[in-house]
Design an enzyme around this catalytic site. Structure first.
Site, PDB file in Angstrom:
ATOM      1  N   TYR A 108       0.844  -1.193   0.000  1.00 36.61           N
ATOM      2  CA  TYR A 108       0.000   0.000   0.000  1.00 36.61           C
ATOM      3  C   TYR A 108       0.882   1.246   0.000  1.00 36.61           C
ATOM      4  CZ  TYR A 108      -3.695  -3.272   1.375  1.00 36.61           C
ATOM      5  OH  TYR A 108      -4.584  -4.321   1.425  1.00 36.61           O
ATOM      6  N   ASN A 131     -12.711  -0.730  -5.152  1.00 33.50           N
ATOM      7  CA  ASN A 131     -12.421  -1.073  -6.544  1.00 33.50           C
ATOM      8  C   ASN A 131     -13.648  -1.692  -7.226  1.00 33.50           C
ATOM      9  OD1 ASN A 131     -11.398  -2.098  -8.954  1.00 33.50           O
ATOM     10  ND2 ASN A 131      -9.971  -3.512  -7.980  1.00 33.50           N
ATOM     11  N   CYS A 139      -6.377  -5.559  -7.420  1.00 33.23           N
ATOM     12  CA  CYS A 139      -6.182  -5.092  -6.044  1.00 33.23           C
ATOM     13  C   CYS A 139      -5.599  -6.195  -5.158  1.00 33.23           C
ATOM     14  CB  CYS A 139      -7.477  -4.550  -5.469  1.00 33.23           C
ATOM     15  SG  CYS A 139      -8.898  -5.636  -5.647  1.00 33.23           S
ATOM     16  N   HIS A 140      -5.772  -7.447  -5.570  1.00 34.68           N
ATOM     17  CA  HIS A 140      -5.209  -8.564  -4.799  1.00 34.68           C
ATOM     18  C   HIS A 140      -3.682  -8.540  -4.807  1.00 34.68           C
ATOM     19  CE1 HIS A 140      -5.427 -10.019  -8.951  1.00 34.68           C
ATOM     20  NE2 HIS A 140      -4.407 -10.825  -8.636  1.00 34.68           N
ATOM     21  N   GLU A 168      -1.433 -17.232  -9.054  1.00 38.02           N
ATOM     22  CA  GLU A 168      -0.525 -16.427  -9.872  1.00 38.02           C
ATOM     23  C   GLU A 168       0.947 -16.673  -9.539  1.00 38.02           C
ATOM     24  OE1 GLU A 168      -1.537 -12.281  -9.690  1.00 38.02           O
ATOM     25  OE2 GLU A 168      -3.425 -12.579 -10.753  1.00 38.02           O
TER      26      GLU A 168
END
Length: 191
Positions: A108, A131, A139-140, A168
């Site tokens: 952040y 979002n 955003c993850h 991912e």
């Protein structure tokens, strides 16, 4: 105003949805536990939207999200979003999030630095919680300092965030890890 449409679709990790108006997405929805829960959330967020089949850019996006959740490396940052409808600060945050490559993360605080607002890490977290296009605007991929997960407003909360990051094969730190091949896990709750 153009008609709003939505399309629900199954993925490897649950029922997702896309919402569009004309040729741009106005919303996306991360996996819910089942179709009924997904429909209920959609009705709250987009009460005017009508259900429609996925065609054209919507069908391509459905295929891309499904592939991403099956472990394929996909870049969704090119998709058409009605980003000008978001507050200026949020738009800047979303633009930085869109630039985070598959398998990478930022904190952040790093996002706050990139938008020229050092010290605004909490505000970045609030913007990401608002979002409208989760998974498209990834955003993850934004974590708290020190590789901690931070929050996540999707069904399943932080567990869903960790699940997506694991799919991912995301790096959560710039430091090489002794156990990099292991999946991410949530810290057990404190008693």
């Amino acid at each position: 105003m153009a008609t709003q449409h939505f399309h629900l679709f199954e993925t490897a990790i649950g029922t997702c949805a896309l919402v569009w108006e004309g040729e741009r997405f106005i919303g996306a929805q991360l996996p819910e536990r089942d179709e009924a829960a997904a429909r209920k959330r959609l009705e709250r967020r987009f009460p005017e939207a009508e259900e429609a089949e996925a065609q054209g850019f919507v069908a391509d996006t459905v295929a891309g999200i499904r592939a991403l959740f099956e472990g394929e490396k996909r870049d969704l940052s090119h998709l058409p979003l009605a980003i000008e409808r978001t507050p200026d600060f949020n738009r800047k945050v979303y633009e930085v999030a869109l630039s985070i490559p598959h398998g990478e993360t930022l904190t952040y605080g790093e996002v706050a630095q990139r938008i020229g607002e050092p010290g605004a890490a909490r505000a970045v977290g609030v913007a990401l919680g608002q979002n409208p296009w989760p998974i498209i605007v990834p955003c993850h991929r934004v974590l708290a300092a020190g590789g901690k997960t931070g929050g996540f407003s999707a069904d399943g909360g932080v567990e869903t965030k960790l699940r997506i990051l694991t799919i991912e094969k995301a790096r959560t730190s710039t430091q090489p890890g002794l156990f990099e091949a292991l999946p991410l896990a949530a810290r057990p709750p404190r008693s």
